[in-house]
Design an enzyme around this catalytic site. Structure first.
Site, short mmCIF file in Angstrom:
data_model
loop_
_atom_site.label_atom_id
_atom_site.label_comp_id
_atom_site.label_asym_id
_atom_site.label_seq_id
_atom_site.Cartn_x
_atom_site.Cartn_y
_atom_site.Cartn_z
CB ILE A 97 -5.83 9.34 119.67
CG1 ILE A 97 -7.16 8.63 119.92
CG2 ILE A 97 -5.73 9.77 118.20
CD1 ILE A 97 -8.37 9.50 119.71
CE LYS A 154 13.55 24.70 106.86
NZ LYS A 154 12.19 24.16 106.79
CE1 TYR A 162 -1.43 34.58 91.21
CE2 TYR A 162 0.22 33.27 92.35
CZ TYR A 162 -0.54 33.52 91.22
OH TYR A 162 -0.41 32.72 90.12
#
Length: 520
Positions: free
Chosen positions: A56, A92, A445
């Site tokens: 897989i 990055k 938030y």
């Protein structure tokens, strides 16, 4: 220095009576979970088994990360240079977005802020006043990581909090398959047992519905107290067996297919990922040491697979190293990430397109939140509910941020862009856009992966400029503000000139796997 997560994990070690854990599925999610559990449950009589099948394949399109991955590696004691060599990594500083607001536009979403806060007012508010006075400087000019990325330079953040070079974070661009392999070695050295095989049957308790064991193709039976489902989109335990349910978010994020292909390295290694908007989706470019990862995420309702393939190939800047690989997905999340004694992590828990490199971070969130409320054999319902609430909010906040890229646009040149121009948004995003548009306010938030500078980068980068600025900036005259802005730009420029070339930094810091040989 003790990392905050170590406090949680020390508590886990004292409280848990879980004696066996079975992780179903390998890949990045499985081996990140295995590595973290092995490290943080060290010394306890807890057996950890990971079952995966070489038959897989893994999805493996996520090769760019967010700065949070550094905390994960640090908590495990992973040496950065060793990890970079093993995974062919580059650094990055952010993500470059091309053609999103309008064709021809470009901006970088940096891992850092724009200018200094003054009198508790974010710098972008002062920049809005500057802009209204006729100043045409880019907001990017006040961001060290943006200018360093544009010039192909990199260094680690300075420890001097007064220095411009301290105002950013960084992440990695790496081969996700190699990262999983690296973590496999880490985990196996700490006692994780890997079993080769494919799960063909899940056995549940007749009374409680808890998963008791999984059966492999060769008849092997694996039992555990706690199961971690890292089986990918299939959700073999959380969905096939426990039927958690799935919230389909295609109405908001309709992209449902991707084509991925590696190409040869071409030119300097840029310290940023690129996302270029296309007619029915977007194309990524991620530079690694040994190759460049490319892909096209698109919506099959607006473009055929063949057309999407042709757009991808036409946008490549170097020869392909393999044939393009296709995958299909449905954006959304499980209604329950943790159900009974099964916790779904990674793609088994949900999928959000990799526009902002969030896939690996969501794996990390799933692991971190699990360790924060790690169960005993009683599997307290309140802890499971809290875990599901927190992870659900992580997904919803990211969903809104991704959707912002599609709706904060002036484009109407294709069917997909016209679709987004007329889309009914989630209330949570509508409220945030309206607060920004009316006065440049950013709603805060309790949970949210992306902090205020990230929202500022996308709003302004895609030409969504507020009607008004914060009235507190009127305490500074235009002349004083102009002088202040000039000074900030000069400090950013000077700091970037002191910053080494990105490729040279990788080589000189010991992170190069082959750059010295290649002479890059």
């Amino acid at each position: 220095m003790v990392h905050p997560q170590d406090t949680w994990w020390a508590f886990v070690a004292e409280q848990s009576d879980i004696s066996s854990i079975c992780i179903v599925g390998g890949g990045t999610a499985g081996w990140m979970a295995a590595a973290a559990l092995a490290a943080k449950l060290a010394g306890l009589p807890t057996a950890i088994t990971l079952v995966e099948s070489d038959e897989i394949g893994t999805v493996g399109v996520g090769e760019a990360t967010l700065p949070h991955i550094r905390a994960f590696n640090l908590a495990l004691g992973i040496d950065e240079a060793e990890m970079m060599r093993a995974t062919e990594a580059t650094y990055k500083l952010g993500i470059e977005f091309c053609d999103w607001g309008r064709r021809g536009d470009r901006y970088i979403h940096p891992f850092g802020d724009f200018g200094p806060t003054t009198n508790d007012v974010p710098f972008y508010q002062y920049w809005l006043k500057l802009r209204q006075s006729g100043d045409r400087s880019r907001i990017d000019e006040y961001s060290y990581p943006v200018i360093a990325a544009e010039q192909g330079r990199f260094r680690r953040p300075s420890g001097d909090l007064d220095a411009v070079e301290s105002t950013f974070g960084y992440a990695y661009q790496f081969d996700a398959g190699l990262y999983a392999r690296f973590l496999r070695g880490f985990a196996e050295k700490r006692g994780v047992s890997r079993t080769e095989g494919r799960v063909v049957r899940v056995v549940q308790d007749g009374e409680t519905g808890f998963v008791r064991n999984v059966v492999l193709t060769n008849g092997t039976t694996l039992s555990a107290d706690l199961f971690i489902d890292c089986s990918g989109f299939r959700g073999l335990l959380i969905e096939t067996a426990l039927q958690s349910g799935y919230d389909d978010w295609s109405a908001w994020l309709p992209c449902n297919r991707a084509i991925a292909v590696p190409t040869e390295s071409n030119g300097a290694l840029r310290p940023f990922t690129r996302a270029t908007a296309r007619t029915a989706g977007w194309q990524w470019r991620i530079p690694l040491q040994h190759r460049v990862g490319n892909g096209h995420v698109y919506c099959s309702s607006f473009i055929s697979d063949d057309e999407a393939h042709d757009q991808l190939v036409a946008g490549l800047d170097a020869p392909m190293q393999a044939e393009p690989r296709r995958l299909s997905f449905t954006t959304g999340r499980r209604r329950e990430f943790w159900k009974k004694n099964v916790v779904a992590i990674g793609l088994a828990g949900g999928f959000l397109e990799p526009l902002e490199s969030t896939s690996i971070n969501l794996i990390q969130d799933g692991i971190t939140e699990l360790l924060a409320v790690f169960p005993d054999k009683g599997f307290a319902a309140r802890d499971i509910a809290e875990y599901n609430r927190r992870i659900g909010l992580h997904y919803e906040r990211i969903r809104d941020f991704l959707l912002l890229h599609y709706v904060a646009t002036q484009r109407d040149d294709s069917e997909m862009w016209r679709h987004f121009r007329n889309l009914r948004l989630p209330d949570s995003l509508s409220e945030r856009i309206e607060a920004w548009r009316s006065r440049g306010h950013l709603i805060q938030y309790e949970f949210g992966l992306f902090l205020s500078p990230s929202w500022v980068a996308v709003f302004l980068g895609q030409n969504l400029v507020p009607d008004r600025h914060d009235p507190r900036v009127e305490n500074m005259s235009v002349d004083a503000l102009t002088a202040r802005a000039t000074d900030v730009r000069a400090k950013v420029d000077a700091a970037v000139r002191r910053t080494p070339d990105h490729t040279a930094f990788i080589r000189e810091s010991g992170g190069a796997a082959r750059l010295a040989v290649a002479g890059a």
